[in-house]
Design an enzyme around this catalytic site. Sequence first.
Site, PDB file in Angstrom:
ATOM      1  N   ARG A 284       0.852  -1.183   0.000  1.00 49.16           N
ATOM      2  CA  ARG A 284       0.000   0.000   0.000  1.00 49.16           C
ATOM      3  C   ARG A 284       0.891   1.236   0.000  1.00 49.16           C
ATOM      4  NH1 ARG A 284      -3.245  -2.637  -1.680  1.00 49.16           N
ATOM      5  NH2 ARG A 284      -5.348  -3.118  -0.966  1.00 49.16           N
ATOM      6  N   GLU A 313      -4.652   7.401  -4.919  1.00 50.24           N
ATOM      7  CA  GLU A 313      -4.753   6.699  -6.207  1.00 50.24           C
ATOM      8  C   GLU A 313      -5.953   7.194  -6.997  1.00 50.24           C
ATOM      9  OE1 GLU A 313      -4.524   2.447  -5.618  1.00 50.24           O
ATOM     10  OE2 GLU A 313      -2.509   2.601  -4.803  1.00 50.24           O
ATOM     11  N   HIS A 332      -1.457   0.216  -9.793  1.00 51.73           N
ATOM     12  CA  HIS A 332      -2.069  -0.763  -8.877  1.00 51.73           C
ATOM     13  C   HIS A 332      -2.523  -2.012  -9.658  1.00 51.73           C
ATOM     14  CE1 HIS A 332      -4.272  -1.128  -4.769  1.00 51.73           C
ATOM     15  NE2 HIS A 332      -3.950  -2.334  -5.237  1.00 51.73           N
TER      16      HIS A 332
HETATM   17  N1  NAI Z   1      -0.826  -4.329  -5.277  1.00 53.88           N
HETATM   18  C1  NAI Z   1      -1.834  -5.160  -5.267  1.00 53.88           C
HETATM   19  O1  NAI Z   1      -2.634  -5.212  -6.193  1.00 53.88           O
HETATM   20  C2  NAI Z   1      -2.007  -6.068  -4.136  1.00 53.88           C
HETATM   21  C3  NAI Z   1      -1.636  -5.673  -2.894  1.00 53.88           C
HETATM   22  N2  NAI Z   1      -1.792  -6.505  -1.830  1.00 53.88           N
HETATM   23  C4  NAI Z   1      -1.365  -6.011  -0.542  1.00 53.88           C
HETATM   24  O2  NAI Z   1      -0.282  -6.774  -0.081  1.00 53.88           O
HETATM   25  C5  NAI Z   1      -0.278  -6.797   1.324  1.00 53.88           C
HETATM   26  C6  NAI Z   1      -0.062  -8.217   1.816  1.00 53.88           C
HETATM   27  O3  NAI Z   1      -1.090  -9.079   1.396  1.00 53.88           O
HETATM   28  P1  NAI Z   1      -1.124 -10.586   1.927  1.00 53.88           P
HETATM   29  O4  NAI Z   1       0.241 -11.144   1.902  1.00 53.88           O
HETATM   30  O5  NAI Z   1      -2.191 -11.270   1.196  1.00 53.88           O
HETATM   31  O6  NAI Z   1      -1.568 -10.344   3.419  1.00 53.88           O
HETATM   32  P2  NAI Z   1      -1.203 -11.239   4.678  1.00 53.88           P
HETATM   33  O7  NAI Z   1      -2.126 -10.813   5.739  1.00 53.88           O
HETATM   34  O8  NAI Z   1      -1.141 -12.666   4.300  1.00 53.88           O
HETATM   35  O9  NAI Z   1       0.271 -10.772   5.057  1.00 53.88           O
HETATM   36  C7  NAI Z   1       0.564  -9.567   5.673  1.00 53.88           C
HETATM   37  C8  NAI Z   1       1.710  -9.816   6.621  1.00 53.88           C
HETATM   38  O10 NAI Z   1       2.169  -8.564   7.094  1.00 53.88           O
HETATM   39  C9  NAI Z   1       2.577  -8.777   8.432  1.00 53.88           C
HETATM   40  N3  NAI Z   1       2.686  -7.542   9.174  1.00 53.88           N
HETATM   41  C10 NAI Z   1       1.707  -6.879   9.858  1.00 53.88           C
HETATM   42  N4  NAI Z   1       2.243  -5.803  10.454  1.00 53.88           N
HETATM   43  C11 NAI Z   1       3.561  -5.778  10.138  1.00 53.88           C
HETATM   44  C12 NAI Z   1       4.631  -4.918  10.465  1.00 53.88           C
HETATM   45  N5  NAI Z   1       4.437  -3.856  11.238  1.00 53.88           N
HETATM   46  N6  NAI Z   1       5.852  -5.204   9.959  1.00 53.88           N
HETATM   47  C13 NAI Z   1       6.044  -6.276   9.182  1.00 53.88           C
HETATM   48  N7  NAI Z   1       5.063  -7.146   8.858  1.00 53.88           N
HETATM   49  C14 NAI Z   1       3.845  -6.885   9.326  1.00 53.88           C
HETATM   50  C15 NAI Z   1       1.546  -9.724   8.973  1.00 53.88           C
HETATM   51  O11 NAI Z   1       2.024 -10.399  10.115  1.00 53.88           O
HETATM   52  C16 NAI Z   1       1.330 -10.664   7.819  1.00 53.88           C
HETATM   53  O12 NAI Z   1       2.167 -11.797   7.924  1.00 53.88           O
HETATM   54  C17 NAI Z   1      -1.607  -6.175   1.754  1.00 53.88           C
HETATM   55  O13 NAI Z   1      -1.401  -4.828   2.070  1.00 53.88           O
HETATM   56  C18 NAI Z   1      -2.428  -6.224   0.522  1.00 53.88           C
HETATM   57  O14 NAI Z   1      -3.394  -5.243   0.511  1.00 53.88           O
HETATM   58  C19 NAI Z   1      -2.287  -7.759  -1.960  1.00 53.88           C
HETATM   59  C20 NAI Z   1      -2.693  -8.208  -3.171  1.00 53.88           C
HETATM   60  C21 NAI Z   1      -2.620  -7.387  -4.356  1.00 53.88           C
HETATM   61  O1  HPV Z   2      -6.097  -7.245  -2.947  1.00 55.24           O
HETATM   62  C1  HPV Z   2      -5.506  -6.189  -2.719  1.00 55.24           C
HETATM   63  O2  HPV Z   2      -5.146  -5.831  -1.586  1.00 55.24           O
HETATM   64  C2  HPV Z   2      -5.208  -5.291  -3.798  1.00 55.24           C
HETATM   65  O3  HPV Z   2      -4.523  -4.318  -3.592  1.00 55.24           O
HETATM   66  C3  HPV Z   2      -5.797  -5.510  -5.112  1.00 55.24           C
HETATM   67  O4  HPV Z   2      -6.524  -4.368  -5.398  1.00 55.24           O
HETATM   68  P1  HPV Z   2      -7.595  -4.360  -6.588  1.00 55.24           P
HETATM   69  O5  HPV Z   2      -8.630  -5.362  -6.234  1.00 55.24           O
HETATM   70  O6  HPV Z   2      -6.855  -4.725  -7.823  1.00 55.24           O
HETATM   71  O7  HPV Z   2      -8.119  -2.964  -6.609  1.00 55.24           O
END
Ligand code: NAI
Ligand code: HPV
Length: 596
Positions: A284, A313, A332
């Site tokens: 993010r 965004e 994104h």
């Molecule tokens: N750019 C995009 O389109 C996408 C972005 N994301 C983002 O990626 C991120 C991770 O997604 P997931 O791996 O599915 O979530 P997840 O919940 O599986 O992993 C997040 C991890 O971050 C850790 N965490 C929490 N606070 C922390 C801190 N202060 N320092 C270090 N680690 C910490 C948690 O313990 C957890 O293991 C989310 O913010 C999600 O929104 C996810 C999918 C697509």
């Molecule tokens: O799953 C997430 O956290 C994402 O950031 C993906 O975002 P989107 O559904 O592509 O707008």
Amino acid sequence: MASSATNLSTPFLNNKLSSVSLSSNDKLSAFSLIFRQPRRKPRFMVLSANVDAKPTVLVAEKLGEAGIKLLKEFANVDCSYNLSPEELCTKISLCDALIVRSGTKVNREVFESSDGRLKVVGRAGVGIDNVDLAAATEHGCLVVNAPTANTVAAAEHGIALLAAMARNVAQADASVKAGKWQRNKYVGVSLVGKTLAVMGFGKVGSEVARRAKGLGMHVVAHDPYAPADRARVIGVDLVSFEEALATADFISLHMPLTPATSKMLNDETFAKMKKGVRIVNVARGGVIDEEALVKALDAGIVAQAALDVFNEEPPPKDSKLVQHEKVTVTPHLGASTVEAQEGVAIEIAEAVVGALKGELAATAVNAPMVPAEVLTELKPYVLLAEKLGRLAVQLVAGGSGVKSVKVSYGSARAPDDLDTRVLRAMITKGLIEPISSVFVNLVNADFTAKQRGLRITEERITLDGSPESPLDFIQVQIANVESKFASAISETGEIKLEGRVKDGIPHLTKVGSFEVDVSLEGSLILCRQVDQPGMIGKVGSVLGEVNVNVSFMSVGRIAPRKQAVMAIGVDEQPRKETLKKIGDIPAIEEFVFLKL
Ligand SMILES: NC(=O)C1=CN([C@@H]2O[C@H](COP(=O)(O)OP(=O)(O)OC[C@H]3O[C@@H](n4cnc5c(N)ncnc54)[C@H](O)[C@@H]3O)[C@@H](O)[C@H]2O)C=CC1
Ligand SMILES: O=C(O)C(=O)COP(=O)(O)O
């Protein structure tokens, strides 16, 4: 006998269990647990299989076809993309569910505008930072997400950005297309042998780590909550934040945006990084202080950055960060693969339909996720819990002064083997609904109790015996109040009720210090009298005269011919005059009528 006390201050969020969906038999009851509508808004009553009107789902951002198809089998689907905040607020009062991605802010205004109708918000993706969870919870609205289907897509995008940044792919592409051939300008850096610090070792972070290992990188990870064995399996060292900053050649961000992670990379933390570090962000935008990053890029502390996400965004057109020559950007796109979008659409459609049907969602973000088998087992106790709460609060003289309630669960199960969150929520519902216009469900029970200053403490009483049934009894005690029915006050001064489940039916088994046994169906009359022959007949004939059917009768007494409490279950609600006639029976010292 051992006991332990738990203070009810833990929000459901911190109490997550993994979950599976309910069997069809459980669906309606679970549904009524979650979605019974506010009594002050009778327009939209309980949705169930036999209600004609289909629920309406507003899909506010592009969702894969497979998901739309699933939704249409169950609901009216309104796909309205690019709504302004005002348009969203206008539409929402006609919708039972809302599905969004990251581009829609589901803020407090949206919940307020829904006027109690919105029951589920589905986030078709992982990050729920665009949904005001506190407001959702306060409005009793369930929030579900689709946490798994885009993991690989996000990880692959992270790796794509890592490699593209290291080899200046985007800049070189633009240069060639501009008619240039700048082979010396776009000399890159190698990945092999370099240290990558993965910040946030969750689903995406660990997939990035796995792939980076395959590229020959040395991978460390920082995540205060990640289990060490998950890291060990992938061959990753879990390190402190400071160590990650100090040792990384590349940093890849994969934590959620929370108050704790907001602007985690800032002037101070950039200063602790290795000079020439390269940063990838597919998490993010808000986890980086964007102004500080521009400064760090200009100062050469950060050699390059590759960013998929931004604080705002889309970012402003003149954003220095976006325009920076050392920065590679994408709009994104982390979750945007054909495969991930189909997967996410199905995952969220199933979760939303399931929630509308009353299943306890496996991906609930703001409600306890209780495994189906646990819920099935607890079903009769859930009913008992609500009825005990309902009866106890009606016994209070006045009603609104209830501040401190103690719930004791008597069970032969090990303390860890009894999940009381649903029971606590239902007791809370029983305590609050008869004396207010608030409706209480699994989502908002703890919040509502806290807001009303109602402190519920839970106590486990471990009994000897067979742990086959989850509970032997539930006791509800209300302290520091007077009672309309003095006999409900126990020796220790609290209103005290105890109940058990017999043959699957909840029974009231104790009132104050008096043992009774009455099935909790219909309504209840409690009378105290001096134990003597003929009392049951006298009360029974008063009720019989006006055709009120007695379903159950039980007398509990201290000793023969001493004080006794008679509990009478009735199918119909007696009129005032009938109740007065009961009160006028000379031996009756006090009586109370309680609705279940
Ligand atoms: N750019 C995009 O389109 C996408 C972005 N994301 C983002 O990626 C991120 C991770 O997604 P997931 O791996 O599915 O979530 P997840 O919940 O599986 O992993 C997040 C991890 O971050 C850790 N965490 C929490 N606070 C922390 C801190 N202060 N320092 C270090 N680690 C910490 C948690 O313990 C957890 O293991 C989310 O913010 C999600 O929104 C996810 C999918 C697509
Ligand atoms: O799953 C997430 O956290 C994402 O950031 C993906 O975002 P989107 O559904 O592509 O707008």
